[in-house]
Design a protein around this motif. Structure first.
Motif, PDB file in Angstrom:
ATOM      1  N   ALA B 305       0.833  -1.207   0.000  1.00 25.98           N
ATOM      2  CA  ALA B 305       0.000   0.000   0.000  1.00 25.98           C
ATOM      3  C   ALA B 305       0.871   1.262   0.000  1.00 25.98           C
ATOM      4  N   VAL B 306       1.982   1.205   0.750  1.00 35.81           N
ATOM      5  CA  VAL B 306       2.913   2.335   0.748  1.00 35.81           C
ATOM      6  C   VAL B 306       3.463   2.554  -0.655  1.00 35.81           C
ATOM      7  N   ALA B 307       3.873   1.458  -1.283  1.00 39.32           N
ATOM      8  CA  ALA B 307       4.456   1.546  -2.623  1.00 39.32           C
ATOM      9  C   ALA B 307       3.430   2.063  -3.627  1.00 39.32           C
ATOM     10  N   VAL B 308       2.192   1.585  -3.497  1.00 41.74           N
ATOM     11  CA  VAL B 308       1.117   2.067  -4.388  1.00 41.74           C
ATOM     12  C   VAL B 308       0.925   3.566  -4.190  1.00 41.74           C
ATOM     13  N   GLY B 309       0.996   4.008  -2.935  1.00 42.54           N
ATOM     14  CA  GLY B 309       0.883   5.427  -2.621  1.00 42.54           C
ATOM     15  C   GLY B 309       1.945   6.258  -3.329  1.00 42.54           C
ATOM     16  N   ALA B 316      -4.676   6.467  -4.086  1.00 43.20           N
ATOM     17  CA  ALA B 316      -4.602   5.047  -4.449  1.00 43.20           C
ATOM     18  C   ALA B 316      -4.021   4.236  -3.295  1.00 43.20           C
ATOM     19  N   GLY B 317      -3.032   4.817  -2.611  1.00 40.49           N
ATOM     20  CA  GLY B 317      -2.432   4.154  -1.455  1.00 40.49           C
ATOM     21  C   GLY B 317      -3.454   3.947  -0.352  1.00 40.49           C
ATOM     22  N   LEU B 318      -4.256   4.986  -0.089  1.00 39.28           N
ATOM     23  CA  LEU B 318      -5.282   4.877   0.954  1.00 39.28           C
ATOM     24  C   LEU B 318      -6.340   3.833   0.580  1.00 39.28           C
ATOM     25  N   ALA B 319      -6.650   3.749  -0.719  1.00 43.17           N
ATOM     26  CA  ALA B 319      -7.632   2.752  -1.173  1.00 43.17           C
ATOM     27  C   ALA B 319      -7.093   1.342  -0.923  1.00 43.17           C
ATOM     28  N   HIS B 331      -0.047  -0.093  10.625  1.00 44.90           N
ATOM     29  CA  HIS B 331      -1.157   0.334   9.774  1.00 44.90           C
ATOM     30  C   HIS B 331      -1.438   1.816   9.986  1.00 44.90           C
ATOM     31  N   THR B 332      -1.517   2.242  11.251  1.00 43.96           N
ATOM     32  CA  THR B 332      -1.845   3.629  11.573  1.00 43.96           C
ATOM     33  C   THR B 332      -0.764   4.584  11.070  1.00 43.96           C
ATOM     34  N   ALA B 333       0.498   4.167  11.201  1.00 39.44           N
ATOM     35  CA  ALA B 333       1.602   5.018  10.754  1.00 39.44           C
ATOM     36  C   ALA B 333       1.529   5.231   9.241  1.00 39.44           C
ATOM     37  N   VAL B 334       1.226   4.151   8.509  1.00 41.51           N
ATOM     38  CA  VAL B 334       1.110   4.247   7.059  1.00 41.51           C
ATOM     39  C   VAL B 334      -0.058   5.164   6.696  1.00 41.51           C
ATOM     40  N   ALA B 335      -1.188   5.010   7.395  1.00 42.54           N
ATOM     41  CA  ALA B 335      -2.355   5.862   7.135  1.00 42.54           C
ATOM     42  C   ALA B 335      -2.000   7.327   7.377  1.00 42.54           C
ATOM     43  N   ALA B 336      -1.273   7.600   8.452  1.00 49.26           N
ATOM     44  CA  ALA B 336      -0.877   8.977   8.768  1.00 49.26           C
ATOM     45  C   ALA B 336      -0.052   9.560   7.622  1.00 49.26           C
ATOM     46  N   ALA B 342      -1.743  13.377   1.100  1.00 49.02           N
ATOM     47  CA  ALA B 342      -2.978  13.785   0.433  1.00 49.02           C
ATOM     48  C   ALA B 342      -3.428  15.179   0.876  1.00 49.02           C
ATOM     49  N   GLY B 343      -2.708  15.759   1.841  1.00 43.15           N
ATOM     50  CA  GLY B 343      -3.004  17.131   2.247  1.00 43.15           C
ATOM     51  C   GLY B 343      -3.932  17.258   3.436  1.00 43.15           C
ATOM     52  N   ASP B 344      -4.363  16.128   4.001  1.00 44.82           N
ATOM     53  CA  ASP B 344      -5.254  16.174   5.167  1.00 44.82           C
ATOM     54  C   ASP B 344      -4.403  16.166   6.442  1.00 44.82           C
ATOM     55  N   LEU B 345      -3.914  17.353   6.801  1.00 43.23           N
ATOM     56  CA  LEU B 345      -2.913  17.419   7.867  1.00 43.23           C
ATOM     57  C   LEU B 345      -3.501  17.150   9.246  1.00 43.23           C
ATOM     58  N   ALA B 346      -4.757  17.552   9.461  1.00 37.86           N
ATOM     59  CA  ALA B 346      -5.371  17.340  10.782  1.00 37.86           C
ATOM     60  C   ALA B 346      -5.473  15.840  11.071  1.00 37.86           C
TER      61      ALA B 346
END
Lengths: 135, 387
Positions: B305-309, B316-319, B331-336, B342-346
């Motif tokens: 997923a990281v690589a896809v991102g 695409a990575g988040l999908a 998992h949480t670290a990758v999502a962060a 993606a620009g969602d800093l909050a």
């Protein structure tokens, strides 16, 4: 191959099932309890899972920095609200399941009436070194 | 008195005794006795054939010990059947030791300890220090392991995959006393690669070399973690990288792909990029697809997923991430990370803080805490700028 801390609390944890203060046990019950703890540690050393264990005095003090040139402040012991740690043991085991199994065994140490105390033990994994391969 | 020489000879002497039919624990005792004798005698006159000398003395010690043993009859029969000591191919003996130490009846930690002791020739104290346990505990772990394999007789090869798993565990162990476990794992894998012709052994060796090459750049002087993209590539060991790539290419040419070769291929693609932004992420995704096919490990799919991102963008990575169980480590670290890109800093700041709480080691926790703090500080600045 992961280390866990088994933490024994005097207070702060939910009450044990067989919750009788130690001073109300018979001397034989106390000896049996101590023997159980020693046997447990000896057995873990033989399985290669023992790292360390110590008992702690129930009373301690809180200490705080009080500014340049002044002695540290001590306070407490806040007997009613403070969590008190009775002792700890560190184990090094292959799996989390094994850690839970051992904590369960330690919690079965005999207490009043020779029956298991069923006390709550806190099980905390140690933070490790980062693995070499991370990506 | 050459300590390195003795250490390098010990495993093969032990292996020869085991092959001649000595049980593991007795063989080790005999080898230890022979080493004590060597320490006593060699400073005066070092034998011309130190290994032959050690084998002869150790075998004599073993016979002395077993003659006074209750099981004497059985063992003497065994000795009678044994051909006279002579030159033997060292590789086969050591190989046998690898398989014995990684026997499926042992737990992972016992197999690792026994391998370091018997094949690596490390002392119990050194192994205990490396794993931060008391020496008595490690001694028990090793003697239990020896008892477990004491009845094992070798009439055919063990499972290479088990041996490789043990070496991989040694390499991945971050602890270090006076023994560098990563370097030790490379040494042992090299030895194994010399003894056995197997593409996955080469794959693992390549993987280790490629990762080891980046070690100097992986941490800052204060011990904090430096992520791959921010590493100073000038500090990578180009010699190790070149060696790893050559070994990997030869292994891949055999057309028997395995998970270590696939992992090494990914590491090689990272090593190949002169700068992080020139990384060939498209090819890395392809290798992760291969790897997922070979192992079906959720960790592999998380890395994918990281690589896809990187290859197709953070959305695409988040999908890809959404398809995975969020209880997976990191998992949480990758999502962060993907939310930040993606620009969602909050959301990213909140997830970094959550990932820090779940981090399994201090270096990662500090790194993630800093990421959260960095985003929170920049958001604060932006808010102040607005008012």
């Amino acid at each position: 191959m992961a280390k866990y801390l088994l933490l024994k609390h005097y207070r702060g944890a939910p009450a044990a099932v067989n919750d009788v203060p130690m001073e109300k046990w018979t001397p034989e019950e106390i000896s049996a309890h101590m023997q159980y703890m020693r046997d447990f540690a000896d057995r873990l050393e033989k399985t290669g899972e023992f790292v360390d264990g110590q008992a702690l005095a129930p009373e301690g003090a809180w200490v705080r920095y009080d500014g340049e040139g002044r002695p540290p402040v001590t306070d407490g012991p806040f007997a009613e609200t403070k969590d008190v740690i009775a002792g700890w043991m560190v184990i090094d085991v292959d799996t989390y399941e094994r850690a839970v199994e051992l904590a369960g065994e330690l919690s079965a140490a005999p207490g009043a009436g020779g029956r298991p105390i069923h006390e709550w033990l806190e099980l905390r994994p140690f933070l490790t070194e980062p693995p070499t391969i991370t990506e | 008195m050459n300590e390195a020489l003795i250490r390098s000879l010990t495993p093969s002497v032990l292996a020869i005794l085991v092959r001649r039919g000595a049980d593991f624990a007795a063989a080790e005792d005999a080898v230890q006795d022979a080493l004590v004798e060597a320490v006593r005698v060699w400073p005066g006159e070092q034998p011309r054939d130190p290994k032959g000398w050690l084998v002869t003395v150790a075998w004599r010690k073993f016979l002395d010990a077993t003659r006074s043993d209750a099981a004497r009859r059985r063992r003497e029969d065994l000795v009678d059947e044994e051909p006279a000591p002579g030159p033997v191919p060292a590789a086969d003996d050591t190989l046998q030791l690898y398989f014995l130490c990684a026997h499926p009846s042992l737990t992972a930690s016992s197999a690792v300890a026994l391998t370091l002791r018997a094949v690596g020739g490390l002392t119990t104290r050194q192994i205990a220090q490396a794993y931060l346990v008391p020496e008595a505990t490690m001694a028990q772990r090793i003697s239990r392991a020896k008892r477990t394999v004491s009845g094992v007789r070798f009439d055919r090869h063990g499972d290479v995959a088990t041996v490789l798993r043990v070496l991989y565990l040694v390499f991945n162990e971050g602890y270090s006393g006076d023994v560098d476990l990563a370097a030790e794992a490379i040494r042992l894998t090299r030895q194994l690669a010399a003894a056995i012709d197997h593409p996955e052994v080469r794959g693992l060796l390549a993987l280790m070399l490629l990762h080891h090459a980046r070690r100097a750049a992986r941490t800052a002087p204060d011990g904090s973690l430096v992520p791959l993209a921010e590493q100073d590539r000038a500090r990578w060991d180009t010699e190790s990288i070149a060696e790893g790539v050559v070994i990997l290419q030869a292994a891949l040419a055999r057309d028997r792909l395995g998970e270590f070769q696939a992992q090494a291929a990914i590491a090689a693609l990272h090593a190949d990029a002169p700068a992080a932004e020139e990384t060939d992420w498209v090819q890395i995704v392809e290798w992760y697809d291969e790897l997922a096919r070979l192992t079906d490990s959720p960790v592999v799919r998380l890395n994918r997923a990281v690589a896809v991102g990187e290859a197709d963008g953070p959305r695409a990575g988040l999908a890809a991430l959404a398809e995975l169980n969020d209880s997976l480590p990191r998992h949480t670290a990758v999502a962060a990370y993907l939310h930040e890109r993606a620009g969602d800093l909050a959301t990213a700041a909140r997830l970094y803080a959550e990932a820090a709480r779940k981090a399994p080691n201090l270096a990662e926790r500090d790194h993630l805490t800093r990421q959260a703090a960095r985003l929170n500080a920049s958001r604060l600045k932006r808010l102040e700028g607005d008012t």
